[in-house]
Enzyme design. Structure first.
Site, mmCIF file in Angstrom:
data_model
loop_
_atom_site.group_PDB
_atom_site.id
_atom_site.type_symbol
_atom_site.label_atom_id
_atom_site.label_comp_id
_atom_site.label_asym_id
_atom_site.label_seq_id
_atom_site.Cartn_x
_atom_site.Cartn_y
_atom_site.Cartn_z
ATOM 1 N N ARG A 69 -6.013 28.345 28.662
ATOM 2 C CA ARG A 69 -6.752 29.274 27.554
ATOM 3 C C ARG A 69 -6.644 28.588 26.034
ATOM 4 O O ARG A 69 -7.490 28.821 25.443
ATOM 5 C CB ARG A 69 -6.631 30.518 27.529
ATOM 6 C CG ARG A 69 -7.423 31.362 28.775
ATOM 7 C CD ARG A 69 -7.210 32.726 28.894
ATOM 8 N NE ARG A 69 -5.824 33.281 29.490
ATOM 9 C CZ ARG A 69 -5.196 34.389 29.116
ATOM 10 N NH1 ARG A 69 -5.838 35.280 28.318
ATOM 11 N NH2 ARG A 69 -4.029 34.724 29.694
ATOM 12 N N TYR A 122 -0.982 5.552 -11.929
ATOM 13 C CA TYR A 122 -0.291 5.209 -10.715
ATOM 14 C C TYR A 122 1.083 4.808 -11.078
ATOM 15 O O TYR A 122 1.129 3.544 -11.697
ATOM 16 C CB TYR A 122 -0.796 4.269 -9.727
ATOM 17 C CG TYR A 122 0.156 4.093 -8.328
ATOM 18 C CD1 TYR A 122 0.681 4.957 -7.744
ATOM 19 C CD2 TYR A 122 0.466 2.855 -8.192
ATOM 20 C CE1 TYR A 122 1.340 4.731 -6.811
ATOM 21 C CE2 TYR A 122 1.201 2.256 -7.092
ATOM 22 C CZ TYR A 122 1.797 3.375 -6.440
ATOM 23 O OH TYR A 122 2.748 2.938 -5.346
ATOM 24 N N ASN A 135 2.528 -2.602 -7.871
ATOM 25 C CA ASN A 135 3.755 -2.776 -7.156
ATOM 26 C C ASN A 135 3.819 -3.632 -5.978
ATOM 27 O O ASN A 135 4.844 -3.875 -5.319
ATOM 28 C CB ASN A 135 4.522 -1.433 -6.965
ATOM 29 C CG ASN A 135 3.724 -0.553 -6.052
ATOM 30 O OD1 ASN A 135 2.343 -0.659 -6.189
ATOM 31 N ND2 ASN A 135 4.243 0.190 -5.388
ATOM 32 N N ARG A 166 -4.327 -9.376 -24.397
ATOM 33 C CA ARG A 166 -5.722 -8.885 -24.522
ATOM 34 C C ARG A 166 -6.482 -10.089 -25.052
ATOM 35 O O ARG A 166 -6.035 -10.515 -26.200
ATOM 36 C CB ARG A 166 -5.762 -7.732 -25.333
ATOM 37 C CG ARG A 166 -7.015 -6.784 -25.316
ATOM 38 C CD ARG A 166 -7.007 -5.952 -26.474
ATOM 39 N NE ARG A 166 -6.226 -4.883 -26.320
ATOM 40 C CZ ARG A 166 -5.747 -4.107 -27.493
ATOM 41 N NH1 ARG A 166 -6.178 -4.331 -28.557
ATOM 42 N NH2 ARG A 166 -4.822 -3.249 -27.358
#
Ligand code: UD1
Ligand code: CA
Length: 457
Positions: free
Chosen positions: A15, A365, A385, A439
């Site tokens: 069942r 992260y 990573n 940058r």
């Protein structure tokens, strides 16, 4: 007199409509059978015999690490009496036998202790319960003085017997030396053509051996699981029991019906748990911890005064005291937060230490990293990573300031007190105490005009 527990677990459980054997269905995150075996252990059983049949190999496999357990094969399911008999060759004569069901997980040690006590006195003890609707159960037939005479199964019962609401839970205890010949004497001359364990009661009475009914604490305690509905009922009953223990221990539960503990939860003083929290495995919450709505904490320990804001997931992590986590934070395995660290919204941390007082507040992260103390990690920063083959570490010294949108290409190191300009992709050591920016320079083009529709052909 030693206690030998026989757990019946050979039935099919059709069942459930599941590919998983019934006794492996999870209740509070663990197989039904695990709950029953815990109870047997808590009773200090000298021997535990599990009678398996349907799905037997899968059941054994699921408990492969378990010691001091005899697995007894019942090749065909010829009835509960036949099932117990299969285990008897491993049971010494001077023992008491306690029969449990692998699909009756909520029965309490204290109740069973009373059953065992009666059997130690040389009698048969039967665990009973009064049900408003006794349909399907074996009924307890008592004599004029209230003494138990026999148990009659639903399918063998007369209309008058079916009206009896005192039923057999199936759990019983008896001295092994008595039980053995009774089991051998059972026949299957009944409506189901099965060897009924329940017929042992009439055999005992015939020999003048006393039969003691022991009343269970209530229907929930002896709930047998045959289908998903009953499984959900058991989950809810267990949830109530766990919540009630937490409340007794001084934990605040905003709604005791909306907290799920699937494992062991240890709480200090003045812990506050909001709705929808789920705890899995071994979790410890120190004094004053606050768990916000819909958090999941798995196999972790949370330091004193730390707060989890809503919808945070903490997995195999350790946090120090006074940390702030979330909302919507994900701490993956190997995360260690030191005192007062802050991990904000949409931040994922994996296999990394975050030092005392450091902040990783937005959309970041941090994986395979050591972050020192009093570091500020700007919004949208990512440790790169993984190079597609191997994982590398990022090391960030104390007091460093990482601007927003920085990529740290590991292996890489940021020195103490270093500042990294926003938007930099850092792949070489950023020296301590200095500003490093990677940058291209911003230019403004004089006289430039935006193209217009219908202009150049
Ligand atoms: C049994 C009792 C009934 C009681 C009810 C409580 C008997 C004859 N009847 O009935 O009085 O009210 O439990 O739920 O004992 N099992 C085996 N091998 C077998 C048969 C059963 O291992 O050959 C196991 C099942 O997996 C289950 C337990 O024994 O865990 C009970 O079997 P089940 O068929 O559910 O018994 P009921 O007919 O419900
Ligand atoms: Ca049953």
């Amino acid at each position: 007199m030693g206690l030998e527990v026989v757990v019946l677990a050979a039935g099919q459980g059709t069942r459930m409509r599941s590919g998983l054997p019934k006794v492996l269905q999870p209740l509070a995150g663990r197989p039904l059978l695990a709950h029953v075996l815990d109870t047997a252990d808590a009773l200090g059983a000298a021997g535990i015999h599990v009678v398996i049949g349907h799905g037997g190999p899968a059941v054994r496999e699921a408990f492969a690490g378990r010691q001091h357990t005899r697995w007894v094969e019942q090749a065909s399911q010829l009835g509960t009496g036949h099932a117990v008999e299969q285990a008897m060759p491993g049971v010494p004569d001077d023992a008491v036998v306690l029969v449990l069901y692998g699909d009756v997980p909520l029965v309490e040690t204290e109740t069973l202790g009373r059953l065992v006590e009666r059997a130690e006195q040389g009698t048969v003890a039967v665990l009973t319960v009064d049900l408003i609707d006794p349909t399907g159960y074996g009924r307890i037939i008592r004599g004029r003085n209230g003494q138990v005479l026999r148990i009659v199964e639903e399918k063998d019962a007369t209309e008058a017997e079916k009206a009896i609401r005192e039923v057999n839970t199936g759990l019983m205890a008896a001295p092994a030396a008595r039980l053995r010949p009774w089991l051998a004497a059972l026949d299957n001359d009944n409506a189901q053509g099965e060897f009924y364990l329940t017929d042992v009661v009439a055999l005992a009475v015939a020999e003048g051996v006393g039969v003691n009914p022991v009343a269970a604490g209530g229907p929930d305690e002896v709930l047998g699981i045959n289908d998903r509905r009953q499984l959900a009922e058991a989950e809810s009953a267990l949830r109530q029991r766990t919540a009630s223990a937490l409340l007794d221990a001084g934990v605040t539960l905003v709604d005791p019906a909306r907290v799920d503990v699937r494992g062991r939860l240890e709480c200090g003083q003045d812990v506050h748990i909001d709705i929808g929290a789920v705890f899995e495995g071994d979790v410890s919450l120190a004094d004053g911890v606050r768990i916000g709505p819909y958090c999941v904490v798995r196999q972790s320990s949370i330091g004193a005064g730390t707060e989890l804001h809503p919808y945070s997931l903490v997995d195999q992590s350790v946090t120090g005291p006074d940390c702030t986590i979330g909302p919507y934070a994900r701490l993956r395995p190997g995360t260690r937060l030191a005192e007062g660290a802050k991990v904000g919204n949409f931040v994922e941390i994996k296999n990394a230490e975050i030092g005392a007082g450091s902040k990783v507040n937005h959309l970041t992260y941090v994986g395979d990293a050591s972050v020192g103390k009093d570091v500020n990690v700007g919004a949208g920063t990512i440790t790169c990573n993984y190079d597609g083959a191997n994982k590398h570490r990022t090391v960030i010294g104390d007091g460093a300031f990482i601007g927003s949108g920085v990529e740290l290409v590991a292996p890489v190191e940021v020195g103490s007190g270093a500042t990294i300009g926003a938007g930099s992709t850092i792949s070489k050591t950023a020296p301590a105490g200095q500003l490093t920016v990677e940058r291209s320079r911003q230019i403004t083009v004089k006289g430039w005009e935006r193209p217009k529709k219908g202009g150049a052909k």
